[in-house]
Write a protein that holds these residues in place. Structure first.
Motif: not given
Length: 180
Positions: A5-10, A16-20, A28-37, A78-86
């Motif tokens: 893992v090189t970065a985490v974002s939410s 569109f982008t997510k801050p690091n 479990a069963g939900l996703g990233v805590e506090g993330d809109v998705h 493009v930097a980590a988080g800028e394409l909306g990845e977690n």
């Protein structure tokens, strides 16, 4: 197959982008805590408009850092988080994984790979022309998506930059990734 893992974002709001972050907590069963998705059912606006009751197969989005170097060479920094990845990764062939592969991240978290991210036109609003860099066609005319993979959280846990990722392939014949 393993990587790092090189970065985490939410982000708790649609953008569109997510801050690091220093870390993210996977639920479990939900996703990233506090993330809109995060959620049991779909949260991506286009999917909600189609059917808000469908299961959320896009709880956690992962992108390989190697893609950033490729698109930068084509003039699209493009930097980590800028394409909306977690989760941004290095050293693991995310796009080569089959449906159902498990990604064991750090000491606790386990993701199940569900499919490919299908980037939308918002990517061109971020960097005009970037969509053609991450979605194209192969020699046979088949669509090739390179903007990362989607997954669901099987086992929760905290994920941080520097955590190891170990891929575990499913039994039986492997199904190649398709858009989800």
């Amino acid at each position: 197959m393993s990587g790092t893992v090189t970065a985490v974002s939410s982000n708790g709001v649609y953008s569109f982008t997510k801050p690091n972050r220093d870390s993210v907590r996977l639920l479990a069963g939900l996703g990233v805590e506090g993330d809109v998705h995060a959620g049991v059912t779909v949260k991506h606006r286009s999917r909600v408009a189609q059917d808000p009751t469908q299961p959320n197969l896009r709880q956690v989005h992962l992108i390989h850092e190697e893609l950033f170097a490729e698109v930068a060479d084509a003039g699209f920094p493009v930097a980590a988080g800028e394409l909306g990845e977690n989760i941004t990764t290095r050293g693991i062939d995310l796009l080569g994984l089959p449906v159902g592969a498990l990604l064991r991240i750090g000491d606790e978290a386990v993701l199940e790979v569900t499919g490919l991210r299908n980037p939308c036109l918002q990517i061109n609003a971020f960097r005009n022309g970037l969509l053609k860099q991450v979605v194209g066609r192969d020699e046979a005319g088949n669509v090739v998506r390179r903007a990362g993979i989607m997954s669901i959280v099987r086992e929760g846990g905290t994920v941080r930059p520097g955590d190891t990722i170990e891929a575990e392939l499913p039994d039986g014949p492997h199904r190649p990734l398709e858009r989800v």
